[in-house]
Design a protein around this motif. Structure first.
Motif, PDB file in Angstrom:
ATOM      1  N   GLU A   1      -7.659  -4.067 -10.391  1.00  0.00           N
ATOM      2  CA  GLU A   1      -7.932  -2.934 -11.337  1.00  0.00           C
ATOM      3  C   GLU A   1      -7.077  -1.860 -11.349  1.00  0.00           C
ATOM      4  O   GLU A   1      -6.610  -1.626 -12.680  1.00  0.00           O
ATOM      5  CB  GLU A   1      -9.239  -2.272 -11.379  1.00  0.00           C
ATOM      6  N   LEU A   2      -6.670  -1.336 -10.317  1.00  0.00           N
ATOM      7  CA  LEU A   2      -5.525  -0.179 -10.262  1.00  0.00           C
ATOM      8  C   LEU A   2      -4.115  -0.781 -10.897  1.00  0.00           C
ATOM      9  O   LEU A   2      -3.654  -0.330 -11.601  1.00  0.00           O
ATOM     10  CB  LEU A   2      -5.463   0.395  -8.621  1.00  0.00           C
TER      11      LEU A   2
ATOM     12  N   VAL B   1       0.730  -1.075   0.016  1.00  0.00           N
ATOM     13  CA  VAL B   1      -0.026  -0.238  -0.037  1.00  0.00           C
ATOM     14  C   VAL B   1       0.956   1.221   0.050  1.00  0.00           C
ATOM     15  O   VAL B   1       0.591   2.339  -0.701  1.00  0.00           O
ATOM     16  CB  VAL B   1      -0.933   0.116   0.983  1.00  0.00           C
ATOM     17  N   CYS B   2       1.948   1.339   0.716  1.00  0.00           N
ATOM     18  CA  CYS B   2       2.988   2.385   0.889  1.00  0.00           C
ATOM     19  C   CYS B   2       3.477   2.633  -0.494  1.00  0.00           C
ATOM     20  O   CYS B   2       3.657   3.677  -0.864  1.00  0.00           O
ATOM     21  CB  CYS B   2       3.990   2.120   2.035  1.00  0.00           C
TER      22      CYS B   2
ATOM     23  N   SER C   1      -7.057   5.705  -0.465  1.00  0.00           N
ATOM     24  CA  SER C   1      -8.186   5.427   0.448  1.00  0.00           C
ATOM     25  C   SER C   1      -9.674   5.842  -0.202  1.00  0.00           C
ATOM     26  O   SER C   1     -10.535   5.115   0.109  1.00  0.00           O
ATOM     27  CB  SER C   1      -8.283   6.364   1.852  1.00  0.00           C
ATOM     28  N   VAL C   2      -9.660   6.573  -1.051  1.00  0.00           N
ATOM     29  CA  VAL C   2     -10.956   6.891  -2.091  1.00  0.00           C
ATOM     30  C   VAL C   2     -10.993   5.897  -3.042  1.00  0.00           C
ATOM     31  O   VAL C   2     -12.038   5.543  -3.573  1.00  0.00           O
ATOM     32  CB  VAL C   2     -10.678   8.325  -2.652  1.00  0.00           C
ATOM     33  N   ARG C   3      -9.891   5.400  -3.757  1.00  0.00           N
ATOM     34  CA  ARG C   3      -9.867   4.548  -4.801  1.00  0.00           C
ATOM     35  C   ARG C   3      -9.983   2.877  -4.507  1.00  0.00           C
ATOM     36  O   ARG C   3     -10.447   2.178  -5.384  1.00  0.00           O
ATOM     37  CB  ARG C   3      -8.641   4.726  -5.633  1.00  0.00           C
TER      38      ARG C   3
ATOM     39  N   LEU D   1       3.989   6.072  -5.370  1.00  0.00           N
ATOM     40  CA  LEU D   1       3.911   6.146  -6.900  1.00  0.00           C
ATOM     41  C   LEU D   1       2.797   7.092  -7.183  1.00  0.00           C
ATOM     42  O   LEU D   1       3.171   7.789  -8.172  1.00  0.00           O
ATOM     43  CB  LEU D   1       4.072   4.765  -7.751  1.00  0.00           C
ATOM     44  N   SER D   2       1.751   6.565  -6.615  1.00  0.00           N
ATOM     45  CA  SER D   2       0.526   7.589  -6.946  1.00  0.00           C
ATOM     46  C   SER D   2       0.714   9.208  -6.580  1.00  0.00           C
ATOM     47  O   SER D   2       0.333  10.117  -7.514  1.00  0.00           O
ATOM     48  CB  SER D   2      -0.776   7.116  -5.956  1.00  0.00           C
TER      49      SER D   2
END
Length: 124
Positions: free
Chosen positions: A118-119, A30-31, A107-109, A36-37
Motif C-alpha cells: 500500500e505504501l 527498508v533503508c 516502524s509505525v506504518r 525517502l520518507s
C-alpha cells in the motif's frame, strides 16, 4: 562524493530487522524507503547516539545505481538549491540521521506485507 560502505546505527539496525520481518522487504529496501520518507519530512539536525555501530551495507547494495541521485536529494533537502561546500563526513552523518528518522516513521506504518504494498502503490 562516493560511498563504498555505509553503516547505520544499531538502533536503526534493530528496527530495520523488525520491519523486514513484518513486511517481507529486504533491509536495503527498508533503508531506501526510510531515506525517502525522511527526505519528504525535510531537513534534520542532531547527532546519532550510536552512529556507525549497526549493520554495514555495501553502498551498491544500499543505493544501487542511484547513489548520485540519493546524495543530490540529501544535499537538496538539507541545503536547498544553494551550492554549499560541506565535508563528506557531515553528509554521511546527516544521511545516517535521515535513515534513523525514516526507520522510526516506517516502524509505525509497516506492520505487514500489505502495508508495504500500500505504501509503495500510494507513492507511485
Amino acid at each position: 562524493m562516493h560511498i563504498n560502505k555505509f553503516r547505520i546505527s544499531s538502533t536503526a539496525t534493530g528496527q530495520v530487522r523488525i520491519i523486514s520481518q513484518r513486511s517481507g522487504l529486504t533491509p536495503n529496501l527498508v533503508c531506501r524507503m526510510a531515506m525517502l520518507s525522511s527526505f519528504e519530512a525535510g531537513s534534520i539536525s542532531g547527532a546519532a547516539d550510536d552512529a556507525g555501530e549497526g549493520q554495514e551495507f555495501n553502498a551498491y547494495t544500499l543505493f544501487g545505481d542511484f547513489q548520485p541521485l540519493f546524495i543530490d536529494l540529501l544535499k537538496y533537502v538539507e541545503f536547498g538549491a544553494e551550492e554549499i561546500e560541506t565535508d563528506d563526513s557531515d553528509l554521511l552523518a546527516r544521511l545516517r540521521l535521515h535513515i534513523d528518522r525514516g526507520v522510526r516513521q516506517l516502524s509505525v506504518r509497516l506492520k505487514s506485507p500489505a502495508d508495504a504494498a500500500e505504501l509503495i502503490a500510494g507513492s507511485a
